[in-house]
Scaffold this motif. Structure first.
Motif, PDB file in Angstrom:
ATOM      1  N   CYS A  64       0.834  -1.214   0.000  1.00 54.73           N
ATOM      2  CA  CYS A  64       0.000   0.000   0.000  1.00 54.73           C
ATOM      3  C   CYS A  64       0.865   1.258   0.000  1.00 54.73           C
ATOM      4  CB  CYS A  64      -0.919   0.002   1.225  1.00 54.73           C
ATOM      5  SG  CYS A  64      -2.218  -1.265   1.176  1.00 54.73           S
ATOM      6  N   PHE A  65       1.916   1.252   0.830  1.00 54.76           N
ATOM      7  CA  PHE A  65       2.793   2.425   0.909  1.00 54.76           C
ATOM      8  C   PHE A  65       3.487   2.678  -0.425  1.00 54.76           C
ATOM      9  CE2 PHE A  65       7.091   4.088   1.487  1.00 54.76           C
ATOM     10  CZ  PHE A  65       6.817   5.313   2.086  1.00 54.76           C
ATOM     11  N   PHE A  66       4.098   1.626  -0.989  1.00 52.53           N
ATOM     12  CA  PHE A  66       4.868   1.817  -2.214  1.00 52.53           C
ATOM     13  C   PHE A  66       3.983   2.042  -3.435  1.00 52.53           C
ATOM     14  CE2 PHE A  66       8.333  -0.310   0.228  1.00 52.53           C
ATOM     15  CZ  PHE A  66       9.253   0.734   0.141  1.00 52.53           C
ATOM     16  N   LEU A  67       2.746   1.530  -3.401  1.00 51.95           N
ATOM     17  CA  LEU A  67       1.821   1.831  -4.504  1.00 51.95           C
ATOM     18  C   LEU A  67       1.483   3.320  -4.532  1.00 51.95           C
ATOM     19  CD1 LEU A  67      -0.701  -1.160  -4.624  1.00 51.95           C
ATOM     20  CD2 LEU A  67       0.760  -0.344  -6.491  1.00 51.95           C
ATOM     21  N   VAL A  68       1.250   3.887  -3.346  1.00 47.89           N
ATOM     22  CA  VAL A  68       0.981   5.330  -3.270  1.00 47.89           C
ATOM     23  C   VAL A  68       2.221   6.106  -3.711  1.00 47.89           C
ATOM     24  CG1 VAL A  68       0.488   7.246  -1.706  1.00 47.89           C
ATOM     25  CG2 VAL A  68      -0.755   5.074  -1.466  1.00 47.89           C
ATOM     26  N   PHE A  69       3.389   5.688  -3.222  1.00 46.48           N
ATOM     27  CA  PHE A  69       4.627   6.361  -3.601  1.00 46.48           C
ATOM     28  C   PHE A  69       4.867   6.263  -5.110  1.00 46.48           C
ATOM     29  CE2 PHE A  69       9.223   6.426  -4.347  1.00 46.48           C
ATOM     30  CZ  PHE A  69       9.571   7.612  -3.722  1.00 46.48           C
ATOM     31  N   ARG A  70       4.617   5.102  -5.669  1.00 41.98           N
ATOM     32  CA  ARG A  70       4.799   4.896  -7.112  1.00 41.98           C
ATOM     33  C   ARG A  70       3.859   5.808  -7.904  1.00 41.98           C
ATOM     34  NH1 ARG A  70       6.523   0.532 -10.636  1.00 41.98           N
ATOM     35  NH2 ARG A  70       5.303   0.570 -12.549  1.00 41.98           N
ATOM     36  N   GLY A  71       2.622   5.930  -7.415  1.00 37.11           N
ATOM     37  CA  GLY A  71       1.668   6.801  -8.084  1.00 37.11           C
ATOM     38  C   GLY A  71       2.093   8.261  -8.055  1.00 37.11           C
ATOM     39  N   LEU A  72       2.598   8.713  -6.910  1.00 37.95           N
ATOM     40  CA  LEU A  72       3.080  10.091  -6.803  1.00 37.95           C
ATOM     41  C   LEU A  72       4.287  10.326  -7.702  1.00 37.95           C
ATOM     42  CD1 LEU A  72       2.782  10.601  -2.935  1.00 37.95           C
ATOM     43  CD2 LEU A  72       1.311  11.591  -4.702  1.00 37.95           C
ATOM     44  N   LEU A  73       5.179   9.328  -7.776  1.00 39.72           N
ATOM     45  CA  LEU A  73       6.352   9.444  -8.633  1.00 39.72           C
ATOM     46  C   LEU A  73       5.953   9.521 -10.101  1.00 39.72           C
ATOM     47  CD1 LEU A  73       9.456   9.486  -8.760  1.00 39.72           C
ATOM     48  CD2 LEU A  73       9.404   6.975  -8.902  1.00 39.72           C
ATOM     49  N   HIS A  74       4.975   8.718 -10.479  1.00 37.63           N
ATOM     50  CA  HIS A  74       4.464   8.753 -11.856  1.00 37.63           C
ATOM     51  C   HIS A  74       3.905  10.143 -12.182  1.00 37.63           C
ATOM     52  CE1 HIS A  74       1.660   8.080 -15.197  1.00 37.63           C
ATOM     53  NE2 HIS A  74       2.390   7.029 -15.506  1.00 37.63           N
ATOM     54  N   PHE A  75       3.156  10.704 -11.254  1.00 39.36           N
ATOM     55  CA  PHE A  75       2.567  12.037 -11.451  1.00 39.36           C
ATOM     56  C   PHE A  75       3.667  13.093 -11.615  1.00 39.36           C
ATOM     57  CE2 PHE A  75       0.886  16.011  -9.579  1.00 39.36           C
ATOM     58  CZ  PHE A  75      -0.150  16.249 -10.485  1.00 39.36           C
ATOM     59  N   TYR A  76       4.713  13.004 -10.772  1.00 42.23           N
ATOM     60  CA  TYR A  76       5.805  13.971 -10.841  1.00 42.23           C
ATOM     61  C   TYR A  76       6.551  13.878 -12.177  1.00 42.23           C
ATOM     62  CZ  TYR A  76      10.549  15.726 -10.206  1.00 42.23           C
ATOM     63  OH  TYR A  76      11.752  16.358 -10.383  1.00 42.23           O
ATOM     64  N   LEU A  77       6.855  12.654 -12.609  1.00 40.93           N
ATOM     65  CA  LEU A  77       7.600  12.472 -13.859  1.00 40.93           C
ATOM     66  C   LEU A  77       6.778  12.910 -15.064  1.00 40.93           C
ATOM     67  CD1 LEU A  77       9.259   9.024 -13.107  1.00 40.93           C
ATOM     68  CD2 LEU A  77      10.409  11.237 -13.263  1.00 40.93           C
ATOM     69  N   LYS A  78       5.472  12.710 -14.985  1.00 46.29           N
ATOM     70  CA  LYS A  78       4.599  13.159 -16.077  1.00 46.29           C
ATOM     71  C   LYS A  78       4.602  14.680 -16.169  1.00 46.29           C
ATOM     72  CE  LYS A  78       1.505  12.532 -19.323  1.00 46.29           C
ATOM     73  NZ  LYS A  78       1.874  11.925 -20.628  1.00 46.29           N
ATOM     74  N   LEU A  79       4.562  15.350 -15.037  1.00 44.16           N
ATOM     75  CA  LEU A  79       4.628  16.814 -15.041  1.00 44.16           C
ATOM     76  C   LEU A  79       5.976  17.311 -15.555  1.00 44.16           C
ATOM     77  CD1 LEU A  79       2.953  17.824 -11.647  1.00 44.16           C
ATOM     78  CD2 LEU A  79       2.025  18.134 -13.943  1.00 44.16           C
ATOM     79  N   LYS A  80       7.042  16.617 -15.185  1.00 44.96           N
ATOM     80  CA  LYS A  80       8.387  17.050 -15.547  1.00 44.96           C
ATOM     81  C   LYS A  80       8.676  16.860 -17.031  1.00 44.96           C
ATOM     82  CE  LYS A  80      13.282  16.266 -14.477  1.00 44.96           C
ATOM     83  NZ  LYS A  80      14.242  15.506 -13.635  1.00 44.96           N
ATOM     84  N   HIS A  81       8.294  15.688 -17.575  1.00 47.28           N
ATOM     85  CA  HIS A  81       8.708  15.338 -18.944  1.00 47.28           C
ATOM     86  C   HIS A  81       7.587  15.468 -19.970  1.00 47.28           C
ATOM     87  CE1 HIS A  81      12.589  13.944 -17.515  1.00 47.28           C
ATOM     88  NE2 HIS A  81      11.990  13.180 -16.614  1.00 47.28           N
ATOM     89  N   GLY A  82       6.360  15.616 -19.535  1.00 51.31           N
ATOM     90  CA  GLY A  82       5.254  15.775 -20.462  1.00 51.31           C
ATOM     91  C   GLY A  82       5.073  14.577 -21.372  1.00 51.31           C
ATOM     92  N   GLU A  83       4.916  14.839 -22.683  1.00 44.43           N
ATOM     93  CA  GLU A  83       4.650  13.766 -23.643  1.00 44.43           C
ATOM     94  C   GLU A  83       5.836  12.834 -23.847  1.00 44.43           C
ATOM     95  OE1 GLU A  83       1.763  12.996 -25.047  1.00 44.43           O
ATOM     96  OE2 GLU A  83       0.903  14.570 -23.790  1.00 44.43           O
ATOM     97  N   ASP A  84       7.032  13.272 -23.438  1.00 38.48           N
ATOM     98  CA  ASP A  84       8.210  12.418 -23.582  1.00 38.48           C
ATOM     99  C   ASP A  84       8.241  11.295 -22.553  1.00 38.48           C
ATOM    100  OD1 ASP A  84       9.173  13.871 -25.720  1.00 38.48           O
ATOM    101  OD2 ASP A  84      10.406  15.196 -24.477  1.00 38.48           O
ATOM    102  N   PHE A  85       7.428  11.415 -21.503  1.00 37.40           N
ATOM    103  CA  PHE A  85       7.387  10.385 -20.469  1.00 37.40           C
ATOM    104  C   PHE A  85       6.524   9.221 -20.940  1.00 37.40           C
ATOM    105  CE2 PHE A  85       5.303   8.748 -16.496  1.00 37.40           C
ATOM    106  CZ  PHE A  85       6.426   8.105 -15.996  1.00 37.40           C
ATOM    107  N   TYR A  86       7.123   8.014 -20.986  1.00 39.68           N
ATOM    108  CA  TYR A  86       6.416   6.826 -21.487  1.00 39.68           C
ATOM    109  C   TYR A  86       5.788   6.021 -20.347  1.00 39.68           C
ATOM    110  CZ  TYR A  86       5.619   2.606 -24.279  1.00 39.68           C
ATOM    111  OH  TYR A  86       5.050   1.526 -24.921  1.00 39.68           O
ATOM    112  N   GLY A  87       6.357   6.119 -19.156  1.00 38.70           N
ATOM    113  CA  GLY A  87       5.779   5.401 -18.019  1.00 38.70           C
ATOM    114  C   GLY A  87       6.842   4.721 -17.176  1.00 38.70           C
ATOM    115  N   LEU A  88       6.454   4.312 -15.971  1.00 41.14           N
ATOM    116  CA  LEU A  88       7.327   3.528 -15.110  1.00 41.14           C
ATOM    117  C   LEU A  88       7.381   2.091 -15.610  1.00 41.14           C
ATOM    118  CD1 LEU A  88       6.049   4.823 -11.669  1.00 41.14           C
ATOM    119  CD2 LEU A  88       8.322   5.242 -12.601  1.00 41.14           C
TER     120      LEU A  88
END
Length: 565
Positions: free
Chosen positions: A24-48
């Motif tokens: 549960c902890f790491f799923l939430v952390f993974r989701g937040l990290l995905h959100f941050y990377l999407k904001l940072k890289h935009g369309e160039d971000f393919y996913g975790l």
């Protein structure tokens, strides 16, 4: 040693108990990290990375890349410079759009790997360094198999195109070589094979469809009344759910079924790398150098795919894989008897086998107006831990057919266990949720002598320029501390075998080549021995008292052939 084993048990129990909370902890952390990377890289971000991709980021002396060798014919008078032709083909916008993952680079942040698009085609196609003959190409393969893909070792693939034809001894033709290096996180064997068809084929949509039809016939996959595949490889992963559902029908039956399920879980070979005794033999336990010897061999002069089918048809319950792995076990048995006769093991205790997963065609590829619109590049392979029997005493040939039966029993035992379901859970969920350091820690115990892969292939591929890829071989990467990898492939309905060995284990390339060549030798012996079988009270016997045939039973078809003869 007992203290270490006790610590491992405590660690496993701790992880099992705390996994729901950690997940549960790491799923939430993974989701937040995905959100941050999407904001940072935009369309160039393919996913975790998912869990199947992540396991190939775990390596020590070997990089997680598949090495492929192809040989092809090319008419420079008709098609121009061979290197320029490949550059134009690989750089097509349509290929980049349909296979976007291939254009990514791998990055790491806060314990998780992800993909990002960054100048993907820079240096993607390169000229092969100068070479004069097949041995030069082999040495080049061995050297580049463990070199970075790209200066920062973050690219997904790389093509090295030969610029002049040379004579290849195993088919006698003058052909151009091409080396393809693909990081395993790009996809499994089926996905990478489809990528090669899409990128290099003349009519990839039609060829992919034909390949899918061939796979259906090969694996006997039929449609049910709803038009879906009636039986699929992933059914093994659902066995635990099926048992649990059946257990809920009655209290008594439920107790028995749950007990049976728990026994399967607790006795699974999945735990052997953690708590079992590791292999102790000539080809295991040394510190690996990272320098590799790559060799290959193919069926010359006869159809070994047909030979394997003939052999398996002569015995009850023997499959294509049974025969191949028995020949492989015989080759290793001879190697041990020759090079370390006083310490030949009875088994390779924990051989890691990569099994292909055949997805539905519509899940693999999207075709619009006769063209490949999208290709699924992902890892969906299945890992199994096979206890591979060896012949530690006596003649290998005299015990060869008994070895077929021993391999058959081990494969049956594997199919009845929950090993595959547990490894799927580990890759699909644990490696997906947990950060890379914890995945690395668990996989540091994945220790064996060999890893092996048997990939069903397709017909001879007609290339974009009108020529053909006439030969195709691949080598799987060494996993963690494992220094021997075997790759079996049926390209153009002909059997190809590649072997990669760390120099610390087999320094002489001739010895590596002998291991591969002897697989074909023992298929010949197996075919000859099984042809001489004479049925006697439904037991296979040979007019030679030195031949061990314990356990093998002739098939009804073979009995009729023998009676009629």
């Amino acid at each position: 040693m007992e203290v270490i084993k006790y610590f491992k048990y405590v660690l496993l129990v701790t992880i099992a108990i705390t996994f729901p909370v950690l997940a549960c902890f790491f799923l939430v952390f993974r989701g937040l990290l995905h959100f941050y990377l999407k904001l940072k890289h935009g369309e160039d971000f393919y996913g975790l990375m998912d869990g199947y991709d992540t396991v190939w980021e775990v390596h020590e002396t070997s990089r997680g890349q598949i090495t492929i060798l192809g040989t092809f014919d090319f008419d420079e008078e008709k098609n121009g410079d061979v290197y320029d032709a490949f550059v134009r083909q690989i750089h097509q916008p349509e290929l980049r759009r349909s296979c976007r993952k291939a254009a990514m680079r791998r990055r790491h942040l806060l314990g998780y790997n992800y993909y990002i698009e960054m100048d993907p085609y820079d240096g993607l196609v390169q000229k092969m360094p100068p070479y004069e003959d097949e041995e030069d190409v082999r040495r080049m393969l061995s050297a580049c198999s463990n070199q970075p893909i790209g200066p920062q070792d973050d690219k997904m693939l790389e093509f090295l195109v030969g610029t002049k034809p040379i004579r290849f001894a195993q088919n006698g033709r003058f052909e151009y070589p091409i080396i393809m290096k693909m990081h395993h996180s790009l996809g499994d064997g089926i996905a990478l094979m489809n990528f090669c068809i899409t990128g290099l084929g003349r009519d990839p949509a039609a060829f992919l469809k034909k390949t899918e039809e061939d796979f259906r016939k090969m694996f006997k996959i039929k449609k049910n009344d709803q038009g879906n595949d009636a039986a699929r490889p992933e059914d093994a992963a659902n066995e635990a759910d099926a048992n649990a559902e059946e257990a809920s029908t009655t209290p008594k039956k439920g107790t028995m079924q749950l007990g049976k399920l728990l026994r399967k879980v607790m006795t699974s070979k999945f735990y052997h790398p953690l708590f079992g005794k590791p292999d102790a033999n000539l080809l295991h336990g040394k510190t690996l150098t990272g320098r590799k010897n790559l060799v290959w061999s193919r069926d010359m002069g006869r159809d070994y795919v047909r030979a394997v089918k003939n052999i398996k048809s002569r015995f009850d319950g023997v499959s294509f894989n049974n025969v191949l792995f028995a020949a492989l076990a015989a080759s290793f048995s001879e190697y041990y008897q020759k090079h370390d006769p006083d310490n030949v093991p009875d088994y390779i205790v924990n051989g890691i086998v990569l099994l292909p997963f055949i997805p539905k065609f519509e899940d693999m590829v999207t075709i619009v107006d006769g063209k490949v619109e999208a290709l699924d590049l992902s890892n969906k392979f299945v890992v199994a831990f096979l206890k591979l029997p060896l012949i530690s005493n006596g003649s290998v040939e005299a015990n060869l057919l008994d070895l077929v039966d021993r391999v058959k029993r081990e494969i049956i035992s594997l199919s009845q266990s929950l090993d595959i379901a547990l490894t799927i859970f580990f890759m699909k969920y644990f490696a997906y949720i947990m950060p890379l350091p914890l995945v690395k820690f668990i996989m540091s115990y994945f220790d064996s002598t060999i890893s092996a892969s048997n990939l069903p292939g397709h017909g001879r591929l007609e290339m974009f320029h009108g020529g053909h890829i006439n030969d195709l071989y691949f080598w799987i990467p060494n996993i963690k501390k494992i220094g021997i990898g075997i790759s079996m492939f049926t390209y153009d309905n002909r059997l190809r075998i590649g072997l990669i060995a760390d120099e610390a284990l087999i320094p002489e390339v001739d010895n590596v080549q002998e291991l591969v060549d002897n697989v074909f030798k023992y298929l010949d012996v197996m075919d000859k021995l099984s042809q001489t079988l004479v049925n006697n009270n439904n037991e296979c016997t040979i007019p030679n008292n030195n031949i061990n045939l314990d356990g093998l039973v002739c098939s009804e078809k073979m009995q009729k052939i023998q009676i009629n003869s």
